[in-house]
Structures are given as structure tokens and as C-alpha cells.
Design a protein around this motif. Structure first.
Motif, PDB file in Angstrom:
ATOM      1  N   LYS A 261      17.855  36.805   4.923  1.00 39.06           N
ATOM      2  CA  LYS A 261      18.902  37.366   4.540  1.00 39.06           C
ATOM      3  C   LYS A 261      20.413  36.311   4.694  1.00 39.06           C
ATOM      4  O   LYS A 261      21.293  36.473   4.132  1.00 39.06           O
ATOM      5  N   SER A 262      20.322  35.865   5.836  1.00 36.06           N
ATOM      6  CA  SER A 262      21.230  34.999   6.403  1.00 36.06           C
ATOM      7  C   SER A 262      21.362  33.715   5.728  1.00 36.06           C
ATOM      8  O   SER A 262      20.188  33.057   5.334  1.00 36.06           O
TER       9      SER A 262
ATOM     10  N   THR B 102      24.971  41.045  10.652  1.00 37.92           N
ATOM     11  CA  THR B 102      24.297  40.129   9.680  1.00 37.92           C
ATOM     12  C   THR B 102      25.144  40.267   8.137  1.00 37.92           C
ATOM     13  O   THR B 102      25.279  38.893   7.765  1.00 37.92           O
ATOM     14  N   ASN B 103      25.541  41.354   7.815  1.00 36.49           N
ATOM     15  CA  ASN B 103      26.450  41.190   6.686  1.00 36.49           C
ATOM     16  C   ASN B 103      27.726  41.130   7.089  1.00 36.49           C
ATOM     17  O   ASN B 103      28.946  41.854   6.976  1.00 36.49           O
TER      18      ASN B 103
ATOM     19  N   ASN C  17      30.962  41.608   5.275  1.00 39.72           N
ATOM     20  CA  ASN C  17      31.504  42.797   4.887  1.00 39.72           C
ATOM     21  C   ASN C  17      31.383  43.750   6.074  1.00 39.72           C
ATOM     22  O   ASN C  17      31.281  44.904   5.850  1.00 39.72           O
TER      23      ASN C  17
ATOM     24  N   ASP D 238      27.200  31.749   6.431  1.00 39.33           N
ATOM     25  CA  ASP D 238      27.547  32.900   7.675  1.00 39.33           C
ATOM     26  C   ASP D 238      28.138  32.539   8.822  1.00 39.33           C
ATOM     27  O   ASP D 238      28.712  33.408   9.253  1.00 39.33           O
TER      28      ASP D 238
END
Length: 310
Positions: A148-149, A189-190, A193, A153
Motif C-alpha cells: 500500500k505504501s 498509512t493513507n 488523506n 509517502d
């Protein structure tokens, strides 16, 4: 803080950056790049020359450590053969750099540092060591999850922390910043947002780990995180339990499960998408119930230790 540089309106504040993932780690390089790009800070780097994840607050005592100048654009940087606590201590000592910094930042770590994992964390130890030396400090970790990352990031995480860093330095300049704690920041993680900043307290979340026998000391890959990454990305190895006649027996940690808090603590708010800001002290305080118990228990220790009481 009598030895800390005294800022005036024409002077850039000095920040020392350290970490536990090593001086080449993308989290540290992204943080330095963002700090330098603001043109607001004088950036110094004193970080381990190799990965020192999960070494907690260990220090080098019996032998010297080396410091080697390395190139990081816009900063004065040294790779050090010691632990994160060694690096923070050296970086604020005036032995390596000519001035004492206004702020120490440890990170950005690849993996979150919440709950009980704060105890294991070399990233948090870098900030704690600066705190021990009366220098304001912040540890920063990003909740990296494999698949995901992305490396980008870390830049987003650094940019999200810049307002906090700037605000801390304003309080330091005004001599209004509290001296009794340091800050531990975790980014979700996100991070693109995120839901904003959330003041939290240290919880009790932890990965429960066991041991698995393996065939050699080199079997399997290394963990990418200081402490807490997605359990689905944990290294899997084959057992060598049938070969018990070898000279050495080898064992590797494996994640057995995760225990999380139901209360409003750092781990919960991080998973909810907030940037958690957790003030920490030098020591973990005992729970009130334990203190009350031992207050009643200690006076009777002699009587309870007699053979008839066992």
C-alpha cells in the motif's frame, strides 16, 4: 535550557536529524529534503551508518564509535557506527557539530511506533536521548504497510509534520516550550488523506511474538520496519527442527498476533486516520492500582517470607 542556541530574528534554528533505519533510509532522506526545501532551518544529520531497528535505548560504552562525513544535499551529515541514542547524544554534544541544536528530530521511521512498541523503538530512543540532554525533541514514524505504501509517502509525512516542527521552534524561541516531555508523532498509512492532528496518550498495543526454529542464521529476509508493520508482510521461514545434531540451533521471531487498545490511545487514533501526537516522559509510570497494591503489600514482606507462610 541554558546551553541551547539562543534564537534571534535573523538566525535560522538548528535541527539535528537522526533515526534508527540508517542514514540512507528513505524516511530520513525525505525528512531532510523537506526541511531543507523550506529554507527556514539549518539542518544537521547524525544517524547510524546501518540499520539499527528495535535496539531501544542501547548505547555504546566500552569502545569508541566512528563518524564519517557523507553527502546529503543542503545538510551537514555524518554516518555514525553507533546506536540511535549514541547518534543523538553525539549530535547535541558539541563534539561533532560546533553548536548545540535547538531541536532534535528522530525519523521518519518505516513503521509505526505506538503503545508498548515505543519501548523497543530506536527511533523514539533517539528523541528520548536528546530529551535526557535537555534538548527539545520529536520522534516521527510512518505506518508503512507493504503493498500500500510508497516512498513518496515519506515526503507527504514530512510535509504534514512541518507545521508542528515550525510551531515547536516558535515556542522554543519564546522560551515557552515545556521541558518535561518530548513528542512522539505517528502518521497514518493513507497520509495523503489524513484527518488532522490528534493529541493522544501511549496505549498498550503490541504484536505478540514467538520463536520458530530455522535452518541457518541467514535464512529469511530482514524486517523493513522498526517495530509495527502490516502482519501480512512478515517474513515466513521453513523450520529446521528435524536437524538437531547441528553445532548451532537457529531461531527466528515470528508474529503470533496483535493486541490492540479499545481506549482512546495512540494506536486507535492512528488506525482511524489521524496524525497522532503523543507527549512522552523519560519513564513509564506505574498504574495506580499496582502502586496501591504494593503500598499494602511491602510492610508485610518479612512476615510473608517465613517458611510457614509459603
Amino acid at each position: 535550557m541554558e546551553d541551547t542556541a539562543v534564537l534571534n530574528s535573523n538566525q535560522k534554528p538548528t535541527i539535528v536529524v537522526t533515526n534508527d533505519d540508517g542514514i540512507d533510509a528513505p524516511g530520513l532522506l525525505s525528512l531532510v529534503r523537506v526541511l531543507v526545501s523550506t529554507h527556514r532551518f539549518h539542518v544537521l544529520v547524525c544517524a547510524p551508518d546501518s540499520e539499527k531497528s528495535a535496539v531501544s535505548h542501547s548505547i555504546t560504552w566500552r569502545h569508541p564509535i566512528s563518524a564519517r562525513r557523507v553527502y546529503i544535499e543542503g545538510a551537514t551529515a555524518f554516518a555514525v557506527s553507533g546506536t540511535p541514542a549514541d547518534c543523538a547524544s553525539l549530535g547535541v554534544s558539541k563534539a561533532l557539530f560546533p553548536t548545540i541544536p535547538d531541536l532534535v528530530i528522530s525519523g521518519i521511521n518505516m513503521g509505526s511506533n505506538c503503545g508498548y512498541h515505543i519501548v523497543y523503538s530506536g527511533t523514539v530512543a533517539g528523541a528520548r536521548e536528546a530529551f535526557f540532554n535537555d534538548i527539545p525533541s520529536v520522534s516521527i514514524s510512518y505506518d508503512w504497510i507493504g503493498g500500500k505504501s510508497t516512498i513518496q509517502d515519506f515526503t507527504l509525512a514530512a510535509e504534514a509534520c512541518t507545521p508542528i516542527i515550525g510551531a515547536v521552534l516558535v515556542e522554543i524561541k519564546n522560551q515557552t516550550y515545556p521541558s518535561g516531555c518530548f513528542l512522539n508523532i505517528d502518521l497514518p498509512t493513507n497520509v495523503a488523506n489524513h484527518k488532522g492532528y490528534k493529541l493522544t496518550k501511549q496505549g498498550k498495543s503490541i504484536f505478540r511474538m514467538g520463536w520458530k526454529q530455522v535452518t541457518s542464521g541467514t535464512e529469511g529476509g530482514k524486517m523493513l520496519s522498526t517495530m509495527t508493520m502490516d502482519t501480512n508482510s512478515a517474513v515466513q521461514t521453513e523450520t529446521g527442527a528435524s536437524n538437531v545434531a547441528q553445532e548451532h540451533m537457529w531461531f527466528r521471531r515470528e508474529v503470533k498476533g496483535e493486541e490492540v487498545d479499545d481506549d482512546d490511545t495512540d494506536h486507535k487514533f492512528l488506525r482511524d486516520g489521524y496524525i497522532t501526537v503523543t507527549p512522552l516522559g523519560a519513564l513509564s509510570q506505574v498504574e495506580t492500582g499496582c502502586l496501591d497494591y504494593f503500598n499494602d503489600w511491602l510492610p508485610g514482606v518479612v512476615d510473608r517470607s517465613s517458611p510457614s507462610a509459603l
